[in-house]
Each structure stands twice: as structure tokens, then as C-alpha cells.
Design a protein around this motif. Sequence first.
Motif, short mmCIF file in Angstrom:
data_model
loop_
_atom_site.label_atom_id
_atom_site.label_comp_id
_atom_site.label_asym_id
_atom_site.label_seq_id
_atom_site.Cartn_x
_atom_site.Cartn_y
_atom_site.Cartn_z
N GLU A 228 0.81 -1.21 0.09
CA GLU A 228 -0.10 -0.16 0.21
C GLU A 228 0.71 1.13 -0.20
O GLU A 228 0.36 2.28 -0.48
CB GLU A 228 -0.74 0.08 1.14
N ASP A 229 2.19 1.26 0.37
CA ASP A 229 3.05 2.33 0.33
C ASP A 229 4.47 2.07 -0.34
O ASP A 229 5.21 1.14 0.16
CB ASP A 229 3.14 2.57 1.78
N PRO A 230 4.62 2.69 -1.45
CA PRO A 230 6.00 2.55 -2.08
C PRO A 230 7.25 2.71 -1.39
O PRO A 230 7.98 1.87 -1.59
CB PRO A 230 5.75 3.27 -3.54
N ALA A 231 7.13 3.63 -0.26
CA ALA A 231 7.95 3.80 0.33
C ALA A 231 8.49 2.68 1.34
O ALA A 231 9.55 2.39 1.60
CB ALA A 231 8.08 5.27 1.42
N LEU A 237 13.23 -3.33 0.47
CA LEU A 237 14.26 -3.77 -0.46
C LEU A 237 15.61 -3.21 -0.06
O LEU A 237 16.41 -3.90 -0.29
CB LEU A 237 13.82 -3.09 -1.82
N GLU A 238 15.50 -2.04 0.57
CA GLU A 238 16.78 -1.40 1.15
C GLU A 238 17.48 -2.35 2.31
O GLU A 238 18.90 -2.59 2.18
CB GLU A 238 16.77 -0.17 1.46
N ARG A 239 16.69 -3.05 3.07
CA ARG A 239 17.00 -3.88 4.13
C ARG A 239 17.08 -5.22 3.75
O ARG A 239 17.43 -6.05 4.76
CB ARG A 239 16.19 -3.22 5.47
N GLY A 240 16.76 -5.64 2.95
CA GLY A 240 16.75 -7.24 2.49
C GLY A 240 15.62 -7.73 3.43
O GLY A 240 15.63 -9.13 3.80
N VAL A 241 14.60 -7.10 3.52
CA VAL A 241 13.31 -7.94 4.33
C VAL A 241 12.59 -8.83 3.64
O VAL A 241 12.02 -8.36 2.53
CB VAL A 241 12.42 -6.74 5.08
#
Length: 338
Positions: A228-231, A237-241
Motif C-alpha cells: 500500500e506504500d511504495p516507500a 528492498l533496502e534492508r533485504g526484508v
Amino acid sequence: MTARWTVPTRTLSSADLVALPKAELHLHLEGAIRPETARELADRYDLPLPRTGRFTDLGEFVVAYEQARDLIGSLEDLRRVAAEILTTARENGVVWTEVHLIPPTYAGRLGPDEAVVEAVLDGLASAAGPDAAAGLIIGVNRMLPVADADRSLSLALAYRDRGVVGLGLAADEARFPASLFEDVFGRAADAGLPAVPHAGEGAGAGSVRTCVERLGARRINHGIRAAEDPAVVDLLLERGVSLDVCPTSNVELQIVPDLASHPLPRLIESGVPVSLNTDCPLFLGATTVGEYALASSAFGLEPDALAAIARTSLVTSSCPADRRERALAGVADWRPTG
């Protein structure tokens, strides 16, 4: 991962999907009682079977879940249910399972919390073999007093050398945000115990963000409302979750109205790593093989995309290294015949 959201070019058989080594990372012990065992226990204790099928909301589901917990009337029942989880795992080609358990929810009914944990660990160990094994995630119930959260952490740390692999967080995330438990999960992180919270099911993308930023989670159970939130997707993606997703559960609990509305395709296309899981198969009729078949038929995933999901399930798990490497080799060698 590259996926095609069309009719797949190949129809995979159940045998093909069983042959794909995989991990089941989102499975609740009481929700994983085998149906025949549930009927036997209900007869033994003269209790009603919990309802199954589509639920009107999460509240109705909680009632059914508590009925399933009531079916467990002894520590021996717990051992049996835990051992039978690995029977189901073998039937589905699951080489590693992570089982969620919240000992304080038994409220001393079967004895001290330690006895509950030991019964489950004993059951899992008794049924383990080269083709299937399991670890235990001790959970925190958001709706219980904070003292119970501390209790869950103490239990998780006390039994980590006997098979506890993480600290979970479940129940009403809308009214009880993860930030309330930041101190508990901070102490878990300091001790090297992974955070494996539920989020992005009963509350939106902000709940997922809180679990990542405040609890340090690198895996989220469900997590689908991150879409629901691209951020928040960018944060994953940034933290590899990775997200431990349960499509059948999401539909049957009406988190999404139908499979056509499920955000799994968008999440995968964005590059978010995911695993496929059954959550609470007693109520929902899901199987691990069935979730992979559903991903193929409903979302158009080709065999290489399914293999990538299986690989993610293994590399993001707490599976022992030697077992993981054997399973990953099996994924690399997987050649469906269908």
C-alpha cells in the motif's frame, strides 16, 4: 525474481511440487493440528470442533483459534501435535519448518510455561529426520500484559540451544502496535535472537515499517499490506526484508477479497523476497504444495519463479547450514516433469 502474471505455460503436478525442497516459515502450532487428530481430541474431551472455511473477520477467526487450543488437553497432546507437523511437512516436501507458539496463552492449564515449551520441542525432535526437521518461534501476544512479553523472551532465550530460533509477535496489530514491544525485541536482538513479527495483515504498511525500523525484523509474517506504500516497499528492498506470505489465509480471513486482489504479484515484481506458507491449515484447508500450485495457477508463476520462492524460504530461515545446503542443491537440481 522474474515472474509472469499470465496463465503458466506448464501445469505442474503435485509430485513435481513435493519434489521441490522448501521451508515452511509461517505456521502456528494449534492451527496446524491435523484434521483427523482434531476430531479425535474433540471426541476425547467432548469439545466442539472449531469452524473452518472463510471467516467474516479476524475476530471470528480468533474464536476458532481458541477452540483449537482448547482441544489440547495434555502435554502429551502437545507432543503429538508437534510431531505430526513433521508428518505433514514430509507429505509436502518441506525440509524445514518454523512453528509459532505463545506459551502464556495456555495460562498454566497444562503446567508451567517451561513444560509447554519442552513438550513441543520434544515432539519436534522425536519426529525429525534427514528429510524434515523444525525450529520453534516463541511468540509474544500483543494483547497480553507486557510481563507476558518478558516471559516469552525469557523462555526463548532459555531454550534457544534446544531448538528455539526466533521471537515472534502476533494478535491485534491495529490496537497494539509493535512499538509497545521495542524494548523486549531490543533485548532479543542484543542476545542474537531474530525478530519474526506479524505485521501488514490487520493493519497497514505503517505496521510493517514499525517492525522493520523499531524491532529490527528481517522477516515479516504476512507483510502484504506493505504494497500500500511504495516507500515501505523501498524500505524492504533496502534492508533485504523478506515476507512470509500466506495467500489462502489472506483470502479466507478476508484480508483481501479474492486472489485477483492479492498484492503478491506486485511485491514480487518489485523485487521483495517472499516465501509461501499455510499459516493455520486446520481452519483454512491449505497445504504447502497447494500454495505453490495456487501461485502457479492464480498468478502465473513459472517453475523458475517457484524455485526462487523455495530458495528464499530456505536462505531466510534459521535452518541449520548443512540441511540448508542440501536443500538448496535440491532446488538447483529440480526439474519438474509436468
